[in-house]
Each structure stands twice: as structure tokens, then as C-alpha cells.
Motif scaffolding. Sequence first.
Motif, PDB file in Angstrom:
ATOM      1  N   ALA A 258       8.731  -3.742   6.509  1.00 14.67           N
ATOM      2  CA  ALA A 258       7.419  -4.168   6.006  1.00 14.67           C
ATOM      3  C   ALA A 258       6.689  -3.048   5.274  1.00 14.67           C
ATOM      4  O   ALA A 258       5.675  -3.298   4.611  1.00 14.67           O
ATOM      5  N   LEU A 288       7.327 -14.171   3.690  1.00 13.91           N
ATOM      6  CA  LEU A 288       6.482 -12.988   3.874  1.00 13.91           C
ATOM      7  C   LEU A 288       6.698 -12.458   5.284  1.00 13.91           C
ATOM      8  O   LEU A 288       6.696 -13.225   6.253  1.00 13.91           O
ATOM      9  N   VAL A 290       5.351  -9.837   8.236  1.00 17.29           N
ATOM     10  CA  VAL A 290       4.258  -8.998   8.724  1.00 17.29           C
ATOM     11  C   VAL A 290       4.745  -8.279   9.970  1.00 17.29           C
ATOM     12  O   VAL A 290       5.254  -8.911  10.906  1.00 17.29           O
ATOM     13  N   CYS A 302       2.725  -5.790   5.237  1.00 20.71           N
ATOM     14  CA  CYS A 302       3.292  -7.053   4.760  1.00 20.71           C
ATOM     15  C   CYS A 302       4.288  -6.791   3.646  1.00 20.71           C
ATOM     16  O   CYS A 302       4.050  -5.963   2.764  1.00 20.71           O
ATOM     17  N   GLU A 304       7.823  -8.882   1.374  1.00 20.27           N
ATOM     18  CA  GLU A 304       8.362 -10.177   0.960  1.00 20.27           C
ATOM     19  C   GLU A 304       9.877 -10.090   0.821  1.00 20.27           C
ATOM     20  O   GLU A 304      10.395  -9.171   0.178  1.00 20.27           O
ATOM     21  N   CYS A 315       8.826  -8.693  13.811  1.00 19.19           N
ATOM     22  CA  CYS A 315       8.359  -9.235  12.528  1.00 19.19           C
ATOM     23  C   CYS A 315       7.868 -10.669  12.692  1.00 19.19           C
ATOM     24  O   CYS A 315       8.514 -11.479  13.366  1.00 19.19           O
ATOM     25  N   LYS A 332      -0.021 -13.022   0.116  1.00 19.70           N
ATOM     26  CA  LYS A 332       0.514 -11.662   0.255  1.00 19.70           C
ATOM     27  C   LYS A 332      -0.533 -10.628  -0.146  1.00 19.70           C
ATOM     28  O   LYS A 332      -0.689  -9.596   0.534  1.00 19.70           O
ATOM     29  N   LEU A 335      -3.183 -10.346   2.640  1.00 16.13           N
ATOM     30  CA  LEU A 335      -2.658  -9.593   3.785  1.00 16.13           C
ATOM     31  C   LEU A 335      -2.592  -8.104   3.476  1.00 16.13           C
ATOM     32  O   LEU A 335      -2.876  -7.266   4.341  1.00 16.13           O
ATOM     33  N   ARG A 336      -2.248  -7.778   2.265  1.00 19.31           N
ATOM     34  CA  ARG A 336      -2.216  -6.367   1.872  1.00 19.31           C
ATOM     35  C   ARG A 336      -3.622  -5.772   1.863  1.00 19.31           C
ATOM     36  O   ARG A 336      -3.841  -4.670   2.375  1.00 19.31           O
ATOM     37  N   TYR A 339      -5.125  -5.114   5.413  1.00 18.76           N
ATOM     38  CA  TYR A 339      -4.234  -4.368   6.314  1.00 18.76           C
ATOM     39  C   TYR A 339      -5.020  -3.673   7.431  1.00 18.76           C
ATOM     40  O   TYR A 339      -4.683  -3.792   8.617  1.00 18.76           O
ATOM     41  N   ILE A 359      -1.380 -14.028  13.929  1.00 18.76           N
ATOM     42  CA  ILE A 359      -0.961 -14.199  12.533  1.00 18.76           C
ATOM     43  C   ILE A 359      -1.366 -15.586  12.033  1.00 18.76           C
ATOM     44  O   ILE A 359      -1.930 -15.734  10.936  1.00 18.76           O
TER      45      ILE A 359
END
Length: 471
Positions: A258, A288, A290, A302, A304, A315, A332, A335-336, A339, A359
Amino acid sequence: MSDLPPGWEWAKLRDIVTRIEAGKSFTCDPRPARDNEWGVIKVSAMTWGEFRESENKAVPDGRGIDPRHEIAPGDLLVSRANTVEYVGAPVLVRTCRPRLLLSDKSLRLVVADEVDRKWLLHALSSPSIRRQISHRSTGQQESMRNVSQQALLDMDIPVPPLAEQRRIVADLEIHLANLDAAAAGVAKAAARLSGWRNVLANYAIGGGPKTRSAALDESWISTSIGDIADVGTGATPLRSRRDYYEGGTVPWVTSSAANRPHVDSADEFITEKALSETSVKLWPPGTLLVAMYGEGKTRGRCSELRISATTNQACAAIVMRPEYEWRRPWVKLVLRARYGENRKLAAGGVQPNLNLGMIRAMQIPLPPQDQQDRFLQEFERQDSVGAALEQKLRVVAARARVLRTALLAEAFAGRLVEQEPADEPASELLARIRAQRVVVPKQRGRRTAKELAAPATRAIGTDFQQGELPL
């Protein structure tokens, strides 16, 4: 073993240390120790040559602590239990504030007077010793590894004359100081770049400067990941089942994957039999990932999948439902950008973790499709510049690591400094160390012949024991 320069001798680590001291397990609070408290250094705070004393856990009840467990400036410590990358890492303690205790995850080497401690510190960091530690350590690859006292004592070390040891240290420290300064500059630039990219991501998911406009607020909706995607996890097939791993062709990735934006390959593979007989699942490209837990900054990252792959249980795998597949790049990005916030959701004591419920419950702001496409396009345009700079910094950092490894390899092959014929050969200093062990110092109480022949110091249960190495 390879040939050595004149005056050098092959020896075991046991030949140049007088004893190994092992600590004990302490009941700790997760918070750092205060000035008037004892503390225990965190496992992650001991890396190759680094001892980050501020990263400690408090031992609030200091009653009954044996003062022999206290770590002092000048101590040479080895990380007995750590991650794959850092197990066996040596450190020379320079300062120790607050007062820290030797835990069961570390060992203290008491070095013979005829050996330079700084030289031994660098020797234990050299490529040949690191390979031996890697070979001798035990444990699961994706978690903690351990190296025993016996394994350390049996390691082969090329020993130069004492005078040459000191010349090696003097020369190494000049070169390593320059490398450290360069690495610090690269790390500072990388941190600033990472901060800029994070600001850019947050700017994008907020809709830019018009985030607070009434029209924009009304057009956006918020939903949970669980409402738009299926969320699952993986497993680790039994390591004892060789038929689950040998000849495997199915990619199997861990939470460390990740840390990369995309997963295009795997370091480990499992067999079709493992896939059919265990709870491991094969996730499709576009999933995806995490990291729910992991070392350092891994948790909350995160990535992909761009290949079909299985994962371990660390994960969370997010597979967008068909009607929301077009939202995947946006999810995505959110989530980035979040963080830091997502890491704070983690629960638990010693090692806080995320879980599948957390999640699924994570909220995702969803703009209309035309706005999403516009924000993503602008973000990707600007972020590509940052990504290119980041790649250049990684190349520079990698070159510095290669240079450090090469420098240590040259030093402990006898090619960094000149050999001096007038130096007392290593064979003589090793003979003196052996002679000094003929007389065993008086110990508390009576000791049996078996105890006198004990190969190393060890801590049994909660008792701190000291013993002499064999002759």
C-alpha cells in the motif's frame, strides 16, 4: 570465507565480546516517559545506527527495577526482535533521556577492551554481517523477525589489528557524515514535496476555492464506502504447508504494498491449492487496497491493484460495485487525501489497527460527475509534476544507500585504509582476549560446571542473568 589482508583474522562474535546482556519485558503505557519516569525504547526506534530515544513507552511503576537493566551512553545494543529490514540492527547509545531500560527486544554487547566499539558497530552494519543476520533470523516474513544470542555469537567477523580498526572508524565517519548530510537534505526535500502533494489532494476533494459556495454544497452528497463498494480482506496460508508456496504462481501481497500508488507485481506467490483450500481471495485489477495495520507509516495507506492478486489479512480490499466503478479514481483520491485522518481512527493499544468495519464506514464526499472529472483532471495534471520530482528524489536516496553499502563492504574487506606492517596483528589481540578468560571472575553463589560452560548471557523469565562466554 574469503582471504583477508595481512594482519587480519577471522573470528566469531563470541571471540571479541565478553558477554551479552539481555533485558526483560516491562509493563508499559503507550505514552512517552516523563522526565522522572523510566521508559522502554520502541522496537521501531532502533534501526541501522539510529537510536531515537524520544520514541519510547513509559514504565509508570518503577518499583523493583534492577539498575543493571538501565541503558547508558556508550552501550552497544543490538535489536534482537524487529522487522525483516531492521532485525539485528546495532546502535551505539550516545545520550539517554529519559532513563531507559533494556527490554526483551534488545541485547547489550559488552565488548572486549582490545576491540574498538565504534568499529564493531560499523562491522555489524556491513553487508556480510547483514546477510548472516538475515539467514539466521527466524519468524514470519510479513511480521516480526528474531535473532537469537547464539546465532549472533556464531557470526563470522573479519577482525583487523586494533590500530587499523581505529583508522577504519576515522575514515568511515568522515564519509558517512557526508552521506548522512546529503540524505538529510533529500529527506527534507521529500517531506516538503509530500506535504505539497497532500495539500493538492485535499484541495481537489474539496472542490477548489469554491468549496464553501451554497451551490456546490447542494450538488455534492456524502456516502460511506460500504454503500458503493464491497469490502473484504485476505489471509496468510500456513507457512508450514510447503505445497501452499513452492512453485506458486498466484501473486500474494502484504500491507507494505500500500506504500506504492499501484501494485504491478508481487514479492511472494502462493499456489492454486492454497487459493482453493484457504480463505485467501483473488482480487481483480482495479481493487483498492488499504493497509489496516503495518509498520511505521504503512497503516492507512491506499494503493490500487493493476494485476489480479491475493492479499494477507492486513489489507482491506475495496471493489467498487459496477454502477459506481466510475467513482473509483475519486475514492482513491479521497483515501489518499485523508490518510492522516484515517490513521487516527485506528483502535488498539500497542499497535493500533484499522478494521473492515472502519473502512466500510469511512465517508466519501461525492461531487456531480462533471465536477469530479474536472477536479481529477486538474489534480492529475499538477500531481504528475510532483510525482516526477518524487521519483528523482527516490533515485538519489537509493544511490546514497548503495554508496553506503559499498563503503562498508570496502572497509571490512580491508580496502578502505592502508595496512601498516608495524600494527600488532589481530591474532595477538584475539589471543589476549582468550587468555583473559582463563580466570573466571567470582560470581554470586556457587556455579555448576554446566553454568560455567554456558555460551552466553540470557534472561530467563524476568530474571536478569550474567555469565561468561566459553573459552
